[in-house]
Design a protein around this motif. Structure first.
Motif, PDB file in Angstrom:
ATOM      1  N   MET A   1      74.742  41.027  56.827  1.00  0.00           N
ATOM      2  CA  MET A   1      74.102  39.886  57.492  1.00  0.00           C
ATOM      3  C   MET A   1      72.629  40.161  57.745  1.00  0.00           C
ATOM      4  SD  MET A   1      76.864  38.590  60.339  1.00  0.00           S
ATOM      5  CE  MET A   1      75.788  37.257  60.900  1.00  0.00           C
ATOM      6  N   LYS A   2      72.338  41.380  58.147  1.00  0.00           N
ATOM      7  CA  LYS A   2      70.958  41.743  58.471  1.00  0.00           C
ATOM      8  C   LYS A   2      70.084  41.766  57.231  1.00  0.00           C
ATOM      9  CE  LYS A   2      67.803  43.214  61.369  1.00  0.00           C
ATOM     10  NZ  LYS A   2      67.335  42.342  62.463  1.00  0.00           N
ATOM     11  N   MET A   3      70.603  42.271  56.123  1.00  0.00           N
ATOM     12  CA  MET A   3      69.795  42.459  54.930  1.00  0.00           C
ATOM     13  C   MET A   3      69.755  41.229  54.032  1.00  0.00           C
ATOM     14  SD  MET A   3      68.649  45.439  55.459  1.00  0.00           S
ATOM     15  CE  MET A   3      67.859  45.723  53.885  1.00  0.00           C
ATOM     16  N   ASP A   4      70.903  40.651  53.744  1.00  0.00           N
ATOM     17  CA  ASP A   4      70.983  39.614  52.711  1.00  0.00           C
ATOM     18  C   ASP A   4      71.638  38.321  53.162  1.00  0.00           C
ATOM     19  OD1 ASP A   4      69.864  41.373  50.732  1.00  0.00           O
ATOM     20  OD2 ASP A   4      71.808  42.354  50.613  1.00  0.00           O
ATOM     21  N   GLY A   5      72.174  38.289  54.381  1.00  0.00           N
ATOM     22  CA  GLY A   5      72.913  37.123  54.812  1.00  0.00           C
ATOM     23  C   GLY A   5      74.384  37.244  54.429  1.00  0.00           C
ATOM     24  N   LEU A   6      75.238  36.527  55.144  1.00  0.00           N
ATOM     25  CA  LEU A   6      76.680  36.607  54.924  1.00  0.00           C
ATOM     26  C   LEU A   6      77.259  35.194  54.985  1.00  0.00           C
ATOM     27  CD1 LEU A   6      78.892  38.810  54.550  1.00  0.00           C
ATOM     28  CD2 LEU A   6      79.284  38.680  57.011  1.00  0.00           C
ATOM     29  N   PRO A   7      77.540  34.595  53.821  1.00  0.00           N
ATOM     30  CA  PRO A   7      77.981  33.191  53.792  1.00  0.00           C
ATOM     31  C   PRO A   7      79.231  32.912  54.625  1.00  0.00           C
ATOM     32  CG  PRO A   7      77.395  33.953  51.593  1.00  0.00           C
ATOM     33  CD  PRO A   7      77.390  35.159  52.477  1.00  0.00           C
ATOM     34  N   ASP A   8      80.150  33.897  54.707  1.00  0.00           N
ATOM     35  CA  ASP A   8      81.402  33.670  55.437  1.00  0.00           C
ATOM     36  C   ASP A   8      81.388  34.324  56.817  1.00  0.00           C
ATOM     37  OD1 ASP A   8      81.428  36.272  54.535  1.00  0.00           O
ATOM     38  OD2 ASP A   8      83.582  36.284  54.071  1.00  0.00           O
ATOM     39  N   ALA A   9      80.204  34.427  57.417  1.00  0.00           N
ATOM     40  CA  ALA A   9      80.073  35.081  58.724  1.00  0.00           C
ATOM     41  C   ALA A   9      80.907  34.358  59.778  1.00  0.00           C
ATOM     42  CB  ALA A   9      78.611  35.117  59.148  1.00  0.00           C
TER      43      ALA A   9
ATOM     44  N   ALA B   1      78.159  37.716  66.841  1.00  0.00           N
ATOM     45  CA  ALA B   1      78.038  38.422  68.122  1.00  0.00           C
ATOM     46  C   ALA B   1      77.640  39.879  67.897  1.00  0.00           C
ATOM     47  CB  ALA B   1      79.364  38.339  68.884  1.00  0.00           C
ATOM     48  N   ASN B   2      78.240  40.508  66.899  1.00  0.00           N
ATOM     49  CA  ASN B   2      77.880  41.896  66.593  1.00  0.00           C
ATOM     50  C   ASN B   2      76.425  42.011  66.163  1.00  0.00           C
ATOM     51  OD1 ASN B   2      80.376  43.029  67.192  1.00  0.00           O
ATOM     52  ND2 ASN B   2      81.156  42.805  65.101  1.00  0.00           N
ATOM     53  N   LEU B   3      75.973  41.082  65.316  1.00  0.00           N
ATOM     54  CA  LEU B   3      74.590  41.111  64.861  1.00  0.00           C
ATOM     55  C   LEU B   3      73.633  40.879  66.026  1.00  0.00           C
ATOM     56  CD1 LEU B   3      72.520  41.296  62.597  1.00  0.00           C
ATOM     57  CD2 LEU B   3      72.801  38.832  62.232  1.00  0.00           C
ATOM     58  N   GLU B   4      73.991  39.970  66.919  1.00  0.00           N
ATOM     59  CA  GLU B   4      73.139  39.703  68.085  1.00  0.00           C
ATOM     60  C   GLU B   4      72.998  40.951  68.952  1.00  0.00           C
ATOM     61  OE1 GLU B   4      72.834  36.613  71.906  1.00  0.00           O
ATOM     62  OE2 GLU B   4      74.475  36.459  70.457  1.00  0.00           O
TER      63      GLU B   4
ATOM     64  N   SER C   1      69.615  43.148  69.549  1.00  0.00           N
ATOM     65  CA  SER C   1      69.149  43.387  70.915  1.00  0.00           C
ATOM     66  C   SER C   1      68.839  44.862  71.141  1.00  0.00           C
ATOM     67  CB  SER C   1      70.217  42.923  71.912  1.00  0.00           C
ATOM     68  OG  SER C   1      69.832  43.240  73.239  1.00  0.00           O
ATOM     69  N   HIS C   2      69.716  45.723  70.658  1.00  0.00           N
ATOM     70  CA  HIS C   2      69.490  47.167  70.802  1.00  0.00           C
ATOM     71  C   HIS C   2      68.248  47.596  70.015  1.00  0.00           C
ATOM     72  CE1 HIS C   2      73.026  47.832  73.098  1.00  0.00           C
ATOM     73  NE2 HIS C   2      73.892  47.645  72.118  1.00  0.00           N
ATOM     74  N   MET C   3      68.111  47.091  68.805  1.00  0.00           N
ATOM     75  CA  MET C   3      66.953  47.461  67.998  1.00  0.00           C
ATOM     76  C   MET C   3      65.656  46.968  68.640  1.00  0.00           C
ATOM     77  SD  MET C   3      68.093  49.353  65.621  1.00  0.00           S
ATOM     78  CE  MET C   3      69.315  49.877  66.844  1.00  0.00           C
ATOM     79  N   ALA C   4      65.704  45.794  69.249  1.00  0.00           N
ATOM     80  CA  ALA C   4      64.525  45.262  69.931  1.00  0.00           C
ATOM     81  C   ALA C   4      64.139  46.154  71.109  1.00  0.00           C
ATOM     82  CB  ALA C   4      64.790  43.839  70.409  1.00  0.00           C
TER      83      ALA C   4
END
Length: 381
Positions: A150-158, A164-167, A171-174
């Motif tokens: 999701m972070k690199m290329d996107g995930l059509p079936d997210a 929630a995991n990506l968010e 947040s941690h990376m920020a």
């Protein structure tokens, strides 16, 4: 403090008109240093190595006796080194004359004021990692892979879970990026920012780069700053050429003939330049995606050019044979005035998109952003 200036070229912030910038490192005299410390690792050794700028001596193992170690070495003053105990208790240090004592686990340190400040900066980072790592470890391998995709290329079936995991990941990376910026701002009067710019330049906005990349800064000519300066100059170069006629260059075809970019641009078609090299893993990983884009748009007014930065012609030809590109392949080996310099390419893969009128349309498209841009262009057309 005695300094030995090693000048490889004059640092000249010249007008951004296709002229390259060069970097003047200030390499300090070599000194003997001593770092002693303790850790809770049950292994029989710790390891250290020069990490910024990269040294050539490799990893040195040092005995760990009853949880204690003693490292003695000789390196240029102000070089950055890393010490780790193979139990994820790694810290970085600045080479100086003052003996340093460190607890790798707690970060409790004695030594020069500069060394103590550097360790305090890293302990801020460790606090964030200590929160992030248990959460990340709790995810399944599949969930981790989906977050990265999701972070690199996107995930059509997210799914909602993926989002929630990506968010949480973002947040941690920020938090980590914000901490690194704080570490830079609080240490403008010393060389500590050289480390954070060396390792974290890619996370900064152009506005933040403009703030930190100052020739008169105390850290500006530390040897580790060569990479950040090249990154910064490349971005400025790309900003300068966007919306203007694409800089022309000469490159070699597999049959040995020479061609100019102007043979392909300015003739009413979009031109996509994919910069790559045979030794670049991420480039190779991108080929299936690029072939998909080529198949989609090759008959709709998009010209593909794969421009290799390989210095070794044989390695380039072997890669072409192996990967079987369906598009035009050229080679512009890294040297003064080559295609990479003209287009501010400091990392590959990199994509340049040129409009039908021959002007540079974009210099920062990759992955899903590139796919979306091409869909926008050709759907509109």
């Amino acid at each position: 403090m005695n300094k030995k200036n090693i000048i490889t070229a004059l640092l000249a912030l010249v007008a951004m008109a296709g002229q390259g910038q060069t970097f003047t490192p200030i390499v300090e005299e070599s000194i003997d240093f001593v770092i002693t410390g303790t850790t809770t690792s049950s292994l029989d050794s710790v390891a250290w190595f020069q990490c910024a700028p990269m040294g050539c001596g490799g990893v040195v193992k040092v005995p760990l006796v009853d949880g204690a170690f003693r490292i003695v070495g000789r390196l240029p003053r102000n070089a950055f080194i890393q010490i780790g105990d193979y139990a994820e208790n790694d810290l970085h240090f600045i080479v100086d004359e003052t003996p340093t004592s460190i607890n790798l686990v707690t970060g409790e340190v004695s030594g020069s004021e500069l060394q103590q400040r550097f360790i305090r900066c890293q302990m801020r980072e460790r606090e964030i990692h200590n929160v992030v790592q248990p959460w990340w470890d709790s995810l399944s391998d599949e969930d981790k892979e989906r977050v990265i995709t999701m972070k690199m290329d996107g995930l059509p079936d997210a799914t909602a879970k993926d989002s929630a995991n990506l968010e949480k990941y973002d947040s941690h990376m920020a938090d980590l990026v914000a901490t690194n910026r704080q570490n830079i701002r609080e240490n403008r009067d010393n060389i500590i920012p050289a480390w954070y710019l060396y390792t974290g330049m890619g996370s900064l906005t152009l506005e933040q780069m403009n703030e930190f990349m100052r020739e008169d800064a105390a850290y500006a000519h530390h040897p580790a700053m060569e990479r950040p300066w090249k990154k910064y100059w490349g971005i400025l170069q790309q900003r300068n050429i966007t919306g203007k006629p694409a800089p022309d260059f000469e490159a070699e075809a597999p049959d040995g003939t020479m061609h100019r970019l102007s043979e392909y641009t300015g003739h009413g078609q979009y031109v996509l330049i994919d910069f790559w090299a045979s030794w670049c893993g991420p480039c190779i990983g991108s080929f299936p995606f690029m072939k998909e884009l080529y198949a989609t748009y090759k008959d709709h007014g998009l010209v593909f050019l794969g421009v290799s930065c390989d210095k070794n012609r044989d390695a380039w030809l072997k890669a072409l044979e192996k990967h079987q590109f369906p598009w035009t392949a050229l080679r512009s080996p890294a040297r003064k005035g080559d295609a990479c310099e003209l287009y501010g390419i400091t990392g590959i893969p990199a994509v340049i998109l040129i409009a039908p009128d021959g002007n540079v349309l974009s210099t920062d498209l990759e992955g899903e952003k590139l796919k979306a841009k091409l869909a926008e262009i050709f759907n509109d057309k």
